[in-house]
Design an enzyme around this catalytic site. Structure first.
Site, PDB file in Angstrom:
ATOM      1  CG  ASP A  23       4.452  -0.548  -0.096  1.00  0.00           C
ATOM      2  OD1 ASP A  23       4.351  -0.322  -1.282  1.00  0.00           O
ATOM      3  OD2 ASP A  23       3.640  -1.255   0.484  1.00  0.00           O
ATOM      4  N   GLY A  24       5.380   2.173  -1.221  1.00  0.00           N
ATOM      5  CA  GLY A  24       4.901   3.524  -1.555  1.00  0.00           C
ATOM      6  C   GLY A  24       5.359   4.532  -2.776  1.00  0.00           C
ATOM      7  NE  ARG A  27       0.402   3.288  -1.833  1.00  0.00           N
ATOM      8  CZ  ARG A  27       0.895   2.406  -0.527  1.00  0.00           C
ATOM      9  NH1 ARG A  27       0.030   2.863   0.554  1.00  0.00           N
ATOM     10  NH2 ARG A  27       1.663   1.685  -0.804  1.00  0.00           N
ATOM     11  CG  HIS A  40       9.525   2.314  -9.132  1.00  0.00           C
ATOM     12  ND1 HIS A  40       9.049   2.092  -7.783  1.00  0.00           N
ATOM     13  CD2 HIS A  40       8.516   1.893 -10.049  1.00  0.00           C
ATOM     14  CE1 HIS A  40       7.968   1.143  -8.072  1.00  0.00           C
ATOM     15  NE2 HIS A  40       7.565   1.154  -9.258  1.00  0.00           N
ATOM     16  CD  GLU A  70       5.694 -12.953  -3.840  1.00  0.00           C
ATOM     17  OE1 GLU A  70       6.616 -12.145  -3.549  1.00  0.00           O
ATOM     18  OE2 GLU A  70       5.702 -14.192  -3.717  1.00  0.00           O
ATOM     19  CG  LEU A 134      25.493  -0.292   5.446  1.00  0.00           C
ATOM     20  CD1 LEU A 134      24.902   0.067   6.986  1.00  0.00           C
ATOM     21  CD2 LEU A 134      24.665   0.758   4.710  1.00  0.00           C
ATOM     22  NE  ARG A 197       0.350  -6.657   2.104  1.00  0.00           N
ATOM     23  CZ  ARG A 197      -0.452  -5.840   2.029  1.00  0.00           C
ATOM     24  NH1 ARG A 197      -1.292  -5.436   2.871  1.00  0.00           N
ATOM     25  NH2 ARG A 197      -0.410  -5.085   0.718  1.00  0.00           N
ATOM     26  CB  SER A 199       4.981  -8.522   1.674  1.00  0.00           C
ATOM     27  OG  SER A 199       3.801  -7.769   2.016  1.00  0.00           O
ATOM     28  CD  GLU A 210      10.703  -5.540  19.408  1.00  0.00           C
ATOM     29  OE1 GLU A 210       9.610  -5.128  19.079  1.00  0.00           O
ATOM     30  OE2 GLU A 210      11.213  -6.091  20.343  1.00  0.00           O
TER      31      GLU A 210
HETATM   32  C1  FPP Z   1       7.093  -0.782  -3.619  1.00  0.00           C
HETATM   33  O1  FPP Z   1       6.235   0.717  -4.100  1.00  0.00           O
HETATM   34  C2  FPP Z   1       8.598  -0.485  -4.233  1.00  0.00           C
HETATM   35  C3  FPP Z   1       9.061  -1.501  -5.015  1.00  0.00           C
HETATM   36  C4  FPP Z   1       8.321  -2.669  -5.485  1.00  0.00           C
HETATM   37  C5  FPP Z   1      10.376  -1.397  -5.452  1.00  0.00           C
HETATM   38  C6  FPP Z   1      11.207  -0.875  -4.628  1.00  0.00           C
HETATM   39  C7  FPP Z   1      12.238  -0.191  -5.518  1.00  0.00           C
HETATM   40  C8  FPP Z   1      13.041   0.771  -5.224  1.00  0.00           C
HETATM   41  C9  FPP Z   1      12.883   1.918  -4.095  1.00  0.00           C
HETATM   42  C10 FPP Z   1      14.031   1.382  -6.421  1.00  0.00           C
HETATM   43  C11 FPP Z   1      15.369   0.698  -6.717  1.00  0.00           C
HETATM   44  C12 FPP Z   1      16.017  -0.120  -5.394  1.00  0.00           C
HETATM   45  C13 FPP Z   1      17.144  -0.064  -5.466  1.00  0.00           C
HETATM   46  C14 FPP Z   1      17.841  -0.721  -4.448  1.00  0.00           C
HETATM   47  C15 FPP Z   1      18.209   0.901  -6.189  1.00  0.00           C
HETATM   48  P1  FPP Z   1       5.031   0.286  -4.956  1.00  0.00           P
HETATM   49  O2  FPP Z   1       5.412   0.751  -6.285  1.00  0.00           O
HETATM   50  O3  FPP Z   1       4.530  -0.963  -4.694  1.00  0.00           O
HETATM   51  O4  FPP Z   1       4.239   1.706  -4.295  1.00  0.00           O
HETATM   52  P2  FPP Z   1       2.643   1.733  -4.168  1.00  0.00           P
HETATM   53  O5  FPP Z   1       2.094   0.623  -3.225  1.00  0.00           O
HETATM   54  O6  FPP Z   1       2.368   3.148  -3.566  1.00  0.00           O
HETATM   55  O7  FPP Z   1       1.988   1.554  -5.533  1.00  0.00           O
END
Ligand code: FPP
Length: 246
Positions: A23-24, A27, A40, A70, A134, A197, A199, A210
């Site tokens: 997440d993040g 931001r 991303h 979602e 892995l 959380r 989610s 953990e």
């Molecule tokens: C949450 O950040 C992240 C996601 C919804 C997508 C996660 C995807 C990637 C890390 C890239 C692609 C994945 C792979 C496996 C190559 P957010 O956009 O909700 O961040 P925010 O809460 O700061 O807005």
């Protein structure tokens, strides 16, 4: 794994299976006055690096939450960006999995994904199935409740055709109907960016995991941060509801 700390050698117990809620990204991009798509992309590069780091630390299974059931509610352009990134990732990953012997799996309902992406996933998972490095699992169009609904439907179909009976329903058989069948449950679940959380991520599988929450935004998460999470895991007294043996 043994790590030197000043003069003493500290033995770290490495979790076999680590699951991450990444997440993040948004931001991270906002802080840099960049579009969300840049966050991303940066997050996607972090995924590649953390796979190598996890394996070098002795982690055997790594599961990441890439796109939830979602996430379709996000804007069309953000969904398209994420799907394009995943497309690129699946293509590049075929080469990488050959080099580093990584086995790649996907969990979630892939039937809603575009055909070309489904094809890349099918090719990558088939080609890497025999790899012994892995075991990297990407949760794509994944939701824990949706996974349970699909599992119950499969189980009911099997009950109707006589392949399973009520007396055979147990925690073990339910686990075998989930997308994660055959994988150990996560020992440690990490969530970045400060939200506390889960989610809808692996609700059945994380019953005894953990949980580690960090304020670090996903694109900034690196090997040092992963070691911090493992150190936290080492401080925990894992009893699974029972008593620890002395
Ligand atoms: C949450 O950040 C992240 C996601 C919804 C997508 C996660 C995807 C990637 C890390 C890239 C692609 C994945 C792979 C496996 C190559 P957010 O956009 O909700 O961040 P925010 O809460 O700061 O807005």
């Amino acid at each position: 794994m043994a790590r030197k700390k000043k003069d003493e050698t500290v033995e770290l117990k490495v979790p076999e299976h680590v699951a991450i809620i990444m997440d993040g990204n948004g931001r991270w991009a906002k802080k840099r006055f960049l579009p969300r798509s840049a966050g991303h992309s940066a997050g996607s590069r972090t995924v590649e690096q953390i796979c190598d780091d996890a394996w070098s630390l002795g982690i055997k299974y790594l599961t990441v939450y890439a796109f939830s059931t979602e996430n379709w509610k996000r804007s069309d352009s953000e969904v398209a960006t994420l799907m394009d990134l995943l497309r690129k990732y699946m293509k590049n990953c075929l080469e990488r999995s050959r080099k580093n012997n990584m086995k790649v799996c996907v969990i979630g309902d892939v039937t809603r994904l575009d055909e070309d992406l489904r094809h890349s996933i099918e090719e990558l998972t088939r080609e890497s199935a025999g790899n012994t490095g892995l075991c990297f699992t990407v949760a794509l169009n994944y939701g824990g409740r949706d996974e349970l609904v699909r599992a119950f439907k499969k189980m009911m179909a099997d009950a109707q055709s006589g392949r399973i009976s009520e007396s055979e329903v147990s925690e073990e058989t339910i686990s075998q109907y989930l997308d994660t069948a055959g994988m150990p449950d996560p020992d440690l679940v990490i969530r970045t960016s400060g939200e506390i959380r889960l989610s809808n991520f692996l609700p059945w599988q994380s019953a005894y995991s953990e949980l580690y929450f960090t304020d670090v935004l996903w694109p900034d998460f690196d090997k040092k941060e992963l070691i911090k999470a493992i150190e936290y895991y080492n401080k925990k007294d894992r009893r699974f509801g029972g008593r620890n043996e002395e």
